[in-house]
Design a protein around this motif. Structure first.
Motif, PDB file in Angstrom:
ATOM      1  N   VAL A   1       0.853  -1.188   0.000  1.00 63.70           N
ATOM      2  CA  VAL A   1       0.000   0.000   0.000  1.00 63.70           C
ATOM      3  C   VAL A   1       0.887   1.234   0.000  1.00 63.70           C
ATOM      4  N   ILE A   2       0.435   2.296  -0.629  1.00 62.94           N
ATOM      5  CA  ILE A   2       1.038   3.607  -0.381  1.00 62.94           C
ATOM      6  C   ILE A   2      -0.070   4.481   0.197  1.00 62.94           C
ATOM      7  N   ALA A   3       0.136   4.855   1.459  1.00 60.74           N
ATOM      8  CA  ALA A   3      -0.865   5.645   2.165  1.00 60.74           C
ATOM      9  C   ALA A   3      -0.596   7.127   1.935  1.00 60.74           C
ATOM     10  N   GLY A   4      -1.622   7.918   2.177  1.00 60.36           N
ATOM     11  CA  GLY A   4      -1.460   9.365   2.060  1.00 60.36           C
ATOM     12  C   GLY A   4      -2.536  10.048   2.873  1.00 60.36           C
ATOM     13  N   PRO A   5      -2.393  11.357   3.064  1.00 60.56           N
ATOM     14  CA  PRO A   5      -3.380  12.090   3.873  1.00 60.56           C
ATOM     15  C   PRO A   5      -4.808  11.854   3.377  1.00 60.56           C
ATOM     16  N   GLU A   6      -5.729  11.684   4.337  1.00 65.78           N
ATOM     17  CA  GLU A   6      -7.123  11.410   4.026  1.00 65.78           C
ATOM     18  C   GLU A   6      -7.669  12.424   3.022  1.00 65.78           C
ATOM     19  N   GLY A   7      -8.273  11.922   1.980  1.00 66.15           N
ATOM     20  CA  GLY A   7      -8.921  12.799   1.008  1.00 66.15           C
ATOM     21  C   GLY A   7      -7.970  13.530   0.068  1.00 66.15           C
TER      22      GLY A   7
ATOM     23  N   ASP B   1      -5.568  12.191  -2.144  1.00 61.09           N
ATOM     24  CA  ASP B   1      -5.180  11.522  -3.388  1.00 61.09           C
ATOM     25  C   ASP B   1      -3.665  11.610  -3.636  1.00 61.09           C
ATOM     26  N   ARG B   2      -2.886  11.826  -2.562  1.00 56.73           N
ATOM     27  CA  ARG B   2      -1.425  11.902  -2.682  1.00 56.73           C
ATOM     28  C   ARG B   2      -0.765  10.703  -2.017  1.00 56.73           C
ATOM     29  N   PRO B   3      -0.244   9.769  -2.819  1.00 59.92           N
ATOM     30  CA  PRO B   3       0.469   8.636  -2.221  1.00 59.92           C
ATOM     31  C   PRO B   3       1.799   9.102  -1.638  1.00 59.92           C
ATOM     32  N   GLU B   4       2.046   8.793  -0.356  1.00 62.26           N
ATOM     33  CA  GLU B   4       3.263   9.317   0.297  1.00 62.26           C
ATOM     34  C   GLU B   4       4.016   8.285   1.111  1.00 62.26           C
ATOM     35  N   ARG B   5       3.306   7.447   1.876  1.00 62.39           N
ATOM     36  CA  ARG B   5       3.999   6.534   2.804  1.00 62.39           C
ATOM     37  C   ARG B   5       3.944   5.114   2.258  1.00 62.39           C
ATOM     38  N   PHE B   6       5.132   4.611   1.877  1.00 62.07           N
ATOM     39  CA  PHE B   6       5.240   3.311   1.228  1.00 62.07           C
ATOM     40  C   PHE B   6       5.222   2.203   2.278  1.00 62.07           C
ATOM     41  N   ILE B   7       4.304   1.254   2.116  1.00 66.28           N
ATOM     42  CA  ILE B   7       4.161   0.179   3.096  1.00 66.28           C
ATOM     43  C   ILE B   7       4.126  -1.165   2.361  1.00 66.28           C
ATOM     44  N   PRO B   8       5.305  -1.803   2.198  1.00 60.77           N
ATOM     45  CA  PRO B   8       5.299  -3.126   1.571  1.00 60.77           C
ATOM     46  C   PRO B   8       4.631  -4.118   2.512  1.00 60.77           C
ATOM     47  N   MET B   9       3.804  -4.999   1.994  1.00 56.64           N
ATOM     48  CA  MET B   9       3.120  -5.981   2.832  1.00 56.64           C
ATOM     49  C   MET B   9       3.630  -7.378   2.463  1.00 56.64           C
TER      50      MET B   9
ATOM     51  N   LEU C   1      -3.100  -6.718   8.225  1.00 61.52           N
ATOM     52  CA  LEU C   1      -4.156  -5.860   7.675  1.00 61.52           C
ATOM     53  C   LEU C   1      -4.751  -4.986   8.785  1.00 61.52           C
ATOM     54  N   PHE C   2      -5.009  -5.619   9.931  1.00 58.62           N
ATOM     55  CA  PHE C   2      -5.566  -4.876  11.064  1.00 58.62           C
ATOM     56  C   PHE C   2      -4.603  -3.773  11.495  1.00 58.62           C
ATOM     57  N   GLY C   3      -3.315  -4.129  11.614  1.00 56.57           N
ATOM     58  CA  GLY C   3      -2.298  -3.147  12.015  1.00 56.57           C
ATOM     59  C   GLY C   3      -2.195  -2.003  11.024  1.00 56.57           C
ATOM     60  N   LEU C   4      -2.253  -2.344   9.752  1.00 58.43           N
ATOM     61  CA  LEU C   4      -2.166  -1.327   8.696  1.00 58.43           C
ATOM     62  C   LEU C   4      -3.304  -0.314   8.813  1.00 58.43           C
ATOM     63  N   TYR C   5      -4.528  -0.814   8.945  1.00 59.20           N
ATOM     64  CA  TYR C   5      -5.671   0.102   8.994  1.00 59.20           C
ATOM     65  C   TYR C   5      -5.713   0.890  10.304  1.00 59.20           C
ATOM     66  N   LYS C   6      -5.234   0.266  11.375  1.00 59.86           N
ATOM     67  CA  LYS C   6      -5.161   0.967  12.662  1.00 59.86           C
ATOM     68  C   LYS C   6      -4.164   2.134  12.559  1.00 59.86           C
ATOM     69  N   ASP C   7      -3.001   1.852  11.968  1.00 55.86           N
ATOM     70  CA  ASP C   7      -1.979   2.896  11.765  1.00 55.86           C
ATOM     71  C   ASP C   7      -2.506   4.027  10.889  1.00 55.86           C
ATOM     72  N   MET C   8      -3.143   3.637   9.786  1.00 53.29           N
ATOM     73  CA  MET C   8      -3.640   4.667   8.869  1.00 53.29           C
ATOM     74  C   MET C   8      -4.694   5.527   9.562  1.00 53.29           C
ATOM     75  N   ALA C   9      -5.561   4.895  10.356  1.00 52.67           N
ATOM     76  CA  ALA C   9      -6.592   5.670  11.060  1.00 52.67           C
ATOM     77  C   ALA C   9      -5.944   6.647  12.036  1.00 52.67           C
ATOM     78  N   ALA C  10      -4.899   6.175  12.746  1.00 49.59           N
ATOM     79  CA  ALA C  10      -4.228   7.035  13.731  1.00 49.59           C
ATOM     80  C   ALA C  10      -3.550   8.223  13.058  1.00 49.59           C
TER      81      ALA C  10
END
Lengths: 145, 90
Positions: A27-33, A35-43, A60-69
């Motif tokens: 996944v590449i996460a980015g600030p909510e809303g 549309d900017r991919p910024e944080r690279f997270i190889p799974m 998966l749980f850890g990933l979504y928990k981190d992204m929510a935080a």
């Protein structure tokens, strides 16, 4: 359209090559809303398979928990195809569940673990419908200009 | 007595866009039935005739219910339930 930094594309390519012939995913996460991919997270591909990928349930749980935080969204969800083209398979389409994400596919079928040309494409997958989109790759030094 | 249930993006069409809702019941099965009563249709996205759908992950706090008692997992109002679709494909 997907706008993505070149170094992030390079990391997708490196990950796919390293895991070939198994499929690589992340996944590449980015600030909510944003549309900017910024944080690279190889799974880890828990399926460890050349024809299937699945994030480990705990990861998966850890990933979504981190992204929510961090108030992040999964902006890019990437995986590799190691024997076929970089186009979503029927399974990819059936299981796609992030309508806001860019689904990036990379094919390593030509070069495997080695350097060389690769195929990288991006799609939206919403309600079983696939729409390919352009990818604009930009260099870091252009940031802030 | 209600348990918090965190709803993934793909299922928020059932909850009027809410990221988290509450549901009541002593087990996960009862929680899902209660959810479906309040948000019709959501239950069918979580379970099928054989139980919890293969590509839906449900967590009690931070534990996948498949490693607990599945649909029979006991739930209290101090627990939080998180639903996450698998990220998977071919």
């Amino acid at each position: 359209m997907l706008r993505i930094r070149r170094d992030l594309v390079d990391r997708i390519v490196e990950h796919a090559r390293a895991d070939h012939p198994d499929e690589a995913c992340g996944v590449i996460a980015g600030p909510e809303g944003s549309d900017r991919p910024e944080r690279f997270i190889p799974m880890v591909n828990a399926a460890r398979s050349p024809t299937f990928y699945e994030f480990d349930s705990g990861d998966l749980f850890g990933l979504y928990k981190d992204m929510a935080a961090r108030d992040e969204d999964p902006i890019v969800i990437y995986h590799s195809h190691t024997a076929t083209e970089a186009y979503p398979s029927r399974t990819d389409i059936a299981l796609a569940s992030e309508p806001g994400a860019h689904y990036v596919l990379i094919s390593t079928r030509e070069t495997g673990n080695t350097e060389g040309p690769y195929e990288l494409r991006s799609y939206r997958i919403v309600d079983g419908e696939v729409t390919e989109e352009e990818i604009e790759i930009f260099d870091l030094q252009n940031l802030g200009s | 007595m209600a348990t918090e249930v965190r709803v993934p993006t793909i299922l928020r069409e059932f909850t009027g866009g809410e990221k988290a809702v509450t549901a009541e019941g002593p087990t996960l099965q009862a929680i899902i039935a209660n959810l479906d009563a309040n948000y019709p249709g959501i239950g069918g996205r979580l379970i099928d005739s054989s139980g919890l759908r293969r590509f839906v992950n449900v967590y009690l706090n931070d534990e996948d219910v498949r490693f607990l008692d599945g649909l029979n997992t006991a739930v209290t109002d101090r627990d939080a339930i998180t639903i996450l679709p698998a990220v998977a494909g071919g």
